[in-house]
Design an enzyme around this catalytic site. Structure first.
Site, PDB file in Angstrom:
ATOM      1  N   HIS A  88       6.127 -11.724   2.850  1.00  0.00           N
ATOM      2  CA  HIS A  88       6.676 -10.889   1.772  1.00  0.00           C
ATOM      3  C   HIS A  88       6.787 -11.689   0.468  1.00  0.00           C
ATOM      4  CE1 HIS A  88       9.128  -6.955   1.290  1.00  0.00           C
ATOM      5  NE2 HIS A  88       8.550  -7.281   0.147  1.00  0.00           N
ATOM      6  N   THR A 110      -0.470  13.226  -7.445  1.00  0.00           N
ATOM      7  CA  THR A 110      -1.044  13.971  -8.562  1.00  0.00           C
ATOM      8  C   THR A 110      -2.129  13.135  -9.224  1.00  0.00           C
ATOM      9  OG1 THR A 110       0.628  13.104 -10.086  1.00  0.00           O
ATOM     10  CG2 THR A 110       1.101  15.231  -9.033  1.00  0.00           C
ATOM     11  N   GLU A 112      11.067  -5.976   9.319  1.00  0.00           N
ATOM     12  CA  GLU A 112      11.213  -7.341   8.787  1.00  0.00           C
ATOM     13  C   GLU A 112      12.656  -7.818   8.940  1.00  0.00           C
ATOM     14  OE1 GLU A 112       9.717  -8.101   4.850  1.00  0.00           O
ATOM     15  OE2 GLU A 112       8.123  -6.622   5.083  1.00  0.00           O
ATOM     16  N   ALA A 157       2.887  -2.759   0.337  1.00  0.00           N
ATOM     17  CA  ALA A 157       3.847  -1.686   0.038  1.00  0.00           C
ATOM     18  C   ALA A 157       5.079  -1.833   0.929  1.00  0.00           C
ATOM     19  CB  ALA A 157       3.173  -0.329   0.220  1.00  0.00           C
ATOM     20  N   ARG A 158       5.085  -1.145   2.059  1.00  0.00           N
ATOM     21  CA  ARG A 158       6.143  -1.263   3.060  1.00  0.00           C
ATOM     22  C   ARG A 158       5.484  -1.178   4.431  1.00  0.00           C
ATOM     23  NH1 ARG A 158       8.366  -2.952  -0.518  1.00  0.00           N
ATOM     24  NH2 ARG A 158      10.256  -2.278  -1.601  1.00  0.00           N
ATOM     25  N   GLY A 190       1.110   3.987  -9.245  1.00  0.00           N
ATOM     26  CA  GLY A 190       2.185   3.446 -10.062  1.00  0.00           C
ATOM     27  C   GLY A 190       1.740   2.205 -10.815  1.00  0.00           C
TER      28      GLY A 190
END
Length: 312
Positions: free
Chosen positions: A279, A177, A261, A231-232, A154
């Protein structure tokens, strides 16, 4: 019409909303609100601006009968029950694009800190334990000529790739992809994990990515490798990664996100080869204000009968 934000946001939004006859209030307690507090404050609101840390589940959504839009103050939206929102005819928006540069910058902050042992070095100086220059004091890994493996393709992943090129790194990436606009060579995930000197995660959290970087994937990494997660927290097996760091099975890791978190595994604080940030990916004055204004613009657009600007 009324709009409620679950936390104080930068950017003087009250004045912005007032120009459209919209009453804006926000949580000024300085602490996160409970679910019941969100419902109480937003009960009569047509617009809600929550944080990523706010769980906006189906029951909460259905209890806010006047709600027309949820404008998440984040790029991610895994905190919102999208199906419930659709069933209730509520628009959901996020803040894409704005965070790209800031998050890419914090990614490379973590990469450099992890590669060059900045955590133990900084602690050494604060503890006045610097013994003087020595040939092998806190040796780290240089980046030039090394391979960075980027998981995701992204906006943020692409910007990280562009920065990596400036460091003269080799690029490989993995995503669902092949992307023509993504620098580097596409490869499968196991190959990336086994090949990369730096693995950097840039994927959303969903059922397909939860625990994607599991123990089997982590075990493929080279002992000199570095893992970075902006990211997460839930996309990685954090417990296994901690075990690998403690056993020095990889060189280091950099964290800006964690499981559960704001709680995080206290064992991380005992590891010199773990770089820990709270974060901070989007934490610049410019970015956080721009996020607030985009969230507000989405709300204003929907409440004045126009399409949302950045719908999910």
């Amino acid at each position: 019409m009324k709009v409620f934000a679950t936390f104080h946001l930068p950017g003087d939004l009250k004045q912005k909303f007032a120009r459209y006859g919209i009453e804006y209030t926000e949580n000024n307690t300085g602490r996160p609100l409970s679910r019941d507090e969100i419902v109480q404050n937003a009960r009569d609101c047509a617009g809600l601006i929550p944080l990523l840390s706010d769980r906006i589940d189906g029951d909460l959504i259905r209890s806010l009968t006047n709600l027309r839009i949820i404008a998440n103050y984040a790029v991610g939206y895994n905190n919102i029950d999208l199906e419930a929102a659709r069933e209730c005819g509520i628009v959901v928006t996020n803040t894409p694009g704005i965070l790209t540069s800031a998050t890419a910058e914090i990614t490379f902050t973590l990469i450099l800190a992890a590669a060059r042992n900045l955590v133990p070095g900084e602690r050494m100086m604060r503890e006045r334990a610097f013994p003087g220059w020595q040939p092998e004091l806190l040796l780290g890994h240089g980046l030039e000529g090394k391979t960075i493996g980027i998981v995701g393709a992204g906006r943020i992943a692409k910007r990280v790739a562009e920065i990596a090129l400036a460091f003269r790194m080799n690029l490989i990436y993995h995503s669902r992809t092949v992307r023509d606009d993504m620098p580097g060579r596409f490869t499968n995930l196991p190959d990336l994990m086994a090949t990369a000197d730096v693995v950097s995660l840039h994927i959303p959290l969903n059922e397909g990515t939860r625990d994607l970087i599991n123990a089997s994937m982590l075990d493929l990494m080279k002992p000199t490798a570095i893992l970075i997660n902006t990211a997460r927290g839930e996309v990685i097996d954090e417990k296994h990664l901690i075990e690998m760091l403690r056993a020095k099975r990889i060189h280091a890791a950099g964290f800006d996100v964690y499981n559960n978190e704001p709680d995080f595994d206290p064992e991380l604080t005992t590891l010199d080869n773990a770089v820990l940030l709270p974060h901070l990916g989007s934490a610049t004055f410019e970015t956080r204000a721009a996020m607030a204004h985009l969230a507000a613009d989405n709300v204003i657009s929907v409440l004045t009968g126009k399409p949302p600007i950045t719908p999910v």
